[in-house]
Design a protein around this motif. Structure first.
Motif, PDB file in Angstrom:
ATOM      1  N   LYS A 152       4.269 -10.641  36.670  1.00  0.00           N
ATOM      2  CA  LYS A 152       4.601 -11.286  35.868  1.00  0.00           C
ATOM      3  C   LYS A 152       4.973 -12.364  35.795  1.00  0.00           C
ATOM      4  O   LYS A 152       6.101 -13.382  35.001  1.00  0.00           O
ATOM      5  CB  LYS A 152       5.892 -10.557  34.960  1.00  0.00           C
ATOM      6  CG  LYS A 152       5.287  -9.173  34.353  1.00  0.00           C
ATOM      7  CD  LYS A 152       5.954  -7.893  33.763  1.00  0.00           C
ATOM      8  CE  LYS A 152       5.996  -7.142  33.254  1.00  0.00           C
ATOM      9  NZ  LYS A 152       7.058  -6.250  32.111  1.00  0.00           N
ATOM     10  N   ILE A 153       4.096 -12.975  36.657  1.00  0.00           N
ATOM     11  CA  ILE A 153       4.485 -14.902  36.964  1.00  0.00           C
ATOM     12  C   ILE A 153       4.199 -15.627  35.820  1.00  0.00           C
ATOM     13  O   ILE A 153       4.734 -16.826  35.714  1.00  0.00           O
ATOM     14  CB  ILE A 153       4.222 -15.128  38.138  1.00  0.00           C
ATOM     15  CG1 ILE A 153       2.541 -14.534  38.387  1.00  0.00           C
ATOM     16  CG2 ILE A 153       4.818 -13.927  39.271  1.00  0.00           C
ATOM     17  CD1 ILE A 153       1.146 -15.648  39.293  1.00  0.00           C
ATOM     18  N   ASP A 154       3.611 -15.320  35.551  1.00  0.00           N
ATOM     19  CA  ASP A 154       3.299 -16.188  33.651  1.00  0.00           C
ATOM     20  C   ASP A 154       4.486 -15.686  32.790  1.00  0.00           C
ATOM     21  O   ASP A 154       4.068 -17.299  31.930  1.00  0.00           O
ATOM     22  CB  ASP A 154       2.069 -15.607  33.242  1.00  0.00           C
ATOM     23  CG  ASP A 154       2.353 -14.041  32.504  1.00  0.00           C
ATOM     24  OD1 ASP A 154       2.737 -13.096  33.801  1.00  0.00           O
ATOM     25  OD2 ASP A 154       2.513 -13.326  31.039  1.00  0.00           O
ATOM     26  N   VAL A 155       5.530 -15.338  33.337  1.00  0.00           N
ATOM     27  CA  VAL A 155       6.956 -14.985  32.097  1.00  0.00           C
ATOM     28  C   VAL A 155       7.584 -15.871  32.916  1.00  0.00           C
ATOM     29  O   VAL A 155       8.598 -16.533  32.559  1.00  0.00           O
ATOM     30  CB  VAL A 155       6.743 -14.260  31.282  1.00  0.00           C
ATOM     31  CG1 VAL A 155       6.117 -14.096  29.971  1.00  0.00           C
ATOM     32  CG2 VAL A 155       6.968 -13.258  32.267  1.00  0.00           C
ATOM     33  N   ALA A 156       7.862 -15.664  34.155  1.00  0.00           N
ATOM     34  CA  ALA A 156       9.022 -15.788  35.084  1.00  0.00           C
ATOM     35  C   ALA A 156       8.770 -17.276  35.608  1.00  0.00           C
ATOM     36  O   ALA A 156       7.889 -17.879  35.854  1.00  0.00           O
ATOM     37  CB  ALA A 156       8.343 -14.632  36.048  1.00  0.00           C
ATOM     38  N   THR A 157      10.174 -17.523  35.832  1.00  0.00           N
ATOM     39  CA  THR A 157       9.870 -19.631  36.639  1.00  0.00           C
ATOM     40  C   THR A 157       9.848 -18.796  37.412  1.00  0.00           C
ATOM     41  O   THR A 157      10.032 -18.161  38.391  1.00  0.00           O
ATOM     42  CB  THR A 157      11.178 -19.617  36.554  1.00  0.00           C
ATOM     43  OG1 THR A 157      12.185 -19.207  36.799  1.00  0.00           O
ATOM     44  CG2 THR A 157      11.691 -19.723  34.939  1.00  0.00           C
ATOM     45  N   ASP A 158       9.399 -19.791  38.678  1.00  0.00           N
ATOM     46  CA  ASP A 158       9.254 -20.711  40.058  1.00  0.00           C
ATOM     47  C   ASP A 158      10.336 -19.894  41.151  1.00  0.00           C
ATOM     48  O   ASP A 158      10.444 -19.577  42.102  1.00  0.00           O
ATOM     49  CB  ASP A 158       8.765 -21.951  40.178  1.00  0.00           C
ATOM     50  CG  ASP A 158       7.221 -21.751  39.301  1.00  0.00           C
ATOM     51  OD1 ASP A 158       6.893 -21.251  39.209  1.00  0.00           O
ATOM     52  OD2 ASP A 158       7.359 -23.425  39.630  1.00  0.00           O
ATOM     53  N   GLU A 159      11.625 -20.952  40.310  1.00  0.00           N
ATOM     54  CA  GLU A 159      13.172 -19.838  41.056  1.00  0.00           C
ATOM     55  C   GLU A 159      13.186 -18.620  40.820  1.00  0.00           C
ATOM     56  O   GLU A 159      13.851 -17.952  41.955  1.00  0.00           O
ATOM     57  CB  GLU A 159      14.201 -21.186  39.962  1.00  0.00           C
ATOM     58  CG  GLU A 159      15.249 -21.061  40.221  1.00  0.00           C
ATOM     59  CD  GLU A 159      16.845 -21.685  39.706  1.00  0.00           C
ATOM     60  OE1 GLU A 159      17.829 -21.544  40.116  1.00  0.00           O
ATOM     61  OE2 GLU A 159      16.055 -21.865  39.090  1.00  0.00           O
ATOM     62  N   LEU A 178       2.920 -10.031  47.465  1.00  0.00           N
ATOM     63  CA  LEU A 178       2.025 -10.583  47.109  1.00  0.00           C
ATOM     64  C   LEU A 178       2.884 -11.144  45.421  1.00  0.00           C
ATOM     65  O   LEU A 178       3.892 -10.339  44.348  1.00  0.00           O
ATOM     66  CB  LEU A 178       0.735 -10.191  46.481  1.00  0.00           C
ATOM     67  CG  LEU A 178       0.087  -9.147  47.864  1.00  0.00           C
ATOM     68  CD1 LEU A 178      -0.808  -8.783  47.321  1.00  0.00           C
ATOM     69  CD2 LEU A 178      -0.557 -10.584  48.304  1.00  0.00           C
ATOM     70  N   GLU A 179       2.572 -11.857  45.049  1.00  0.00           N
ATOM     71  CA  GLU A 179       2.860 -12.642  43.687  1.00  0.00           C
ATOM     72  C   GLU A 179       1.564 -12.875  42.547  1.00  0.00           C
ATOM     73  O   GLU A 179       0.438 -13.977  42.821  1.00  0.00           O
ATOM     74  CB  GLU A 179       3.187 -14.348  43.258  1.00  0.00           C
ATOM     75  CG  GLU A 179       4.688 -14.177  44.793  1.00  0.00           C
ATOM     76  CD  GLU A 179       4.730 -15.643  44.897  1.00  0.00           C
ATOM     77  OE1 GLU A 179       4.669 -16.969  44.122  1.00  0.00           O
ATOM     78  OE2 GLU A 179       5.317 -15.913  46.030  1.00  0.00           O
ATOM     79  N   ASN A 185      -4.652 -11.794  35.316  1.00  0.00           N
ATOM     80  CA  ASN A 185      -5.872 -11.379  36.478  1.00  0.00           C
ATOM     81  C   ASN A 185      -5.337 -12.931  37.099  1.00  0.00           C
ATOM     82  O   ASN A 185      -6.614 -13.612  37.653  1.00  0.00           O
ATOM     83  CB  ASN A 185      -6.942 -11.571  36.397  1.00  0.00           C
ATOM     84  CG  ASN A 185      -7.246 -10.325  35.570  1.00  0.00           C
ATOM     85  OD1 ASN A 185      -6.759  -9.624  35.670  1.00  0.00           O
ATOM     86  ND2 ASN A 185      -8.708 -10.169  34.741  1.00  0.00           N
ATOM     87  N   ALA A 186      -3.566 -13.659  37.343  1.00  0.00           N
ATOM     88  CA  ALA A 186      -3.611 -14.888  38.074  1.00  0.00           C
ATOM     89  C   ALA A 186      -2.941 -14.690  39.039  1.00  0.00           C
ATOM     90  O   ALA A 186      -2.308 -13.383  38.973  1.00  0.00           O
ATOM     91  CB  ALA A 186      -2.985 -15.641  36.811  1.00  0.00           C
ATOM     92  N   GLY A 187      -2.731 -15.487  39.999  1.00  0.00           N
ATOM     93  CA  GLY A 187      -1.953 -15.740  41.780  1.00  0.00           C
ATOM     94  C   GLY A 187      -3.014 -14.515  42.799  1.00  0.00           C
ATOM     95  O   GLY A 187      -4.003 -15.124  42.023  1.00  0.00           O
TER      96      GLY A 187
END
Length: 352
Positions: A152-159, A178-179, A185-187
């Motif tokens: 869910k890196i599409d909704v999580a912030t980089d921080e 892995l992120e 289908n991203a990252g």
């Protein structure tokens, strides 16, 4: 027969990952089977698990690493004999320890079986809540893994992602991290799929644990027949939103930081509707699928949440659904229900 186990706490994105992986392997020409374990005896996901050319089994009413070992052995045996898959993908309930499942399957002595690396998914957008609510449980799941997927890196912030990664590296120095976003289908999602092709690590067996007891999760599942064929998708959509919003607000009053799963599905005449959310801070996600005409419309609901008393979960789930339908004049007929709480499931130390 290769076995892939995809673990992770409730709402970490296991089903989405499983479906994407199953479709990818199926499109490559592999014969795929899927085993999904729901914490309640009612399968809420239904149509969302359908993939053309993939055999699916649902194991319900408990946790396959604790109370349902016989069911798992029967499912694997029947798949091997009747279907002969190249790969079996197992999605345990979110309150299971993946390595314990692997160890139980190894004891079954099924011929020609090997394991891929154990995958454990982490919701990058709410990991701080997971550690706060069930720290020991989450750290055990992390330690079990060969691959840790920050999903869910599409909704999580980089921080948020950086913070999660640092903690994972501290808790499990050997795992590959892995992120990605399974939904988009991203990252590193493609790398995850490629890495799964390897072999899982051999480790010393550890003492069996009651994963449900350690999760501090209470759950309740219920199914009703809807006594009308005239409920249109727009109205069903509105009612589903209203029910989940009401359940969410009531749970927040009891535990403002709960995590877990609230899931509901409706079988409507020509539509399957599913709505779910995974914590007190998330917004509900809605999926709608077209389907052939359904003669007997139904509504299924599951709540599995942290640190709320089981009797409160039962009362809120049942009363909210009944009251919402009563307001519209639609009659419901109860079909079945199931309740799990950490206090009544205690069979994990019993071996088959």
């Amino acid at each position: 027969m290769k076995v892939i186990i995809i673990g992770g706490f409730l709402g970490s994105g296991k089903t989405t990952t499983l479906l994407k992986l199953g479709k990818y392997l199926n499109d490559k020409g592999e014969k795929i089977a899927i085993i999904v374990n729901e914490i309640g005896e009612i399968g809420v996901d239904g149509t969302t698990l359908d993939i053309e050319g993939v055999e699916t089994r649902e194991i319900t009413n408990g946790c396959i690493c604790c109370t349902l070992k016989i069911d798992m052995e029967q499912a694997l045996d029947s798949l091997a004999e009747e279907y002969g898959p190249d790969t079996v993908i197992i999605e345990p309930t979110g309150v299971a320890f993946p390595r314990q499942i692997k160890e139980e399957i190894e004891l079954m002595k099924i011929t020609d079986m090997e394991f891929s690396p154990i995958i454990n998914l982490i919701d990058g957008s709410r990991f701080d809540l997971e550690i706060e609510q069930v720290p020991k449980f989450i750290k055990t799941q992390i330690a079990d893994a060969d691959i840790l997927g920050i999903n869910k890196i599409d909704v999580a912030t980089d921080e948020q992602v950086s913070k999660v990664k640092a903690l994972l590296q501290h808790c499990n120095t050997d795992a590959k991290i892995l992120e990605f976003s399974a939904r988009e289908n991203a990252g590193n999602f493609k790398e995850l799929i490629e890495t799964i092709g390897g072999k899982g690590k051999q480790r010393d067996h550890f003492t069996k644990q009651n994963s449900i007891a350690e999760s501090n999760v209470s759950s309740h599942a219920i199914e009703y027949a809807i006594e009308t064929n005239d409920l249109e998708i727009k109205k069903g959509h509105e009612m589903a939103n209203g029910i989940v919003d009401s359940i969410l607000s009531q749970f927040i009053q009891l535990n403002p930081d709960f995590i877990g799963h609230i899931k509901m599905s409706m079988d409507l005449p020509e539509t399957f509707l599913k709505i779910s959310l995974t914590s007190s801070t998330n917004k509900p996600e809605i999926e709608i699928f077209e389907r052939e005409n359904v003669a007997n419309p139904k509504i299924r609901a599951l709540a599995a949440v942290t640190n709320i008393r089981q009797d409160e979960v039962v009362k809120i789930l049942e009363n909210t659904i009944k009251e919402m339908f009563a307001e519209t004049g639609i009659t419901l007929q109860r079909i079945q229900q199931h309740t799990d709480t950490k206090n009544i499931i205690n069979l994990c130390d019993i071996s088959i």
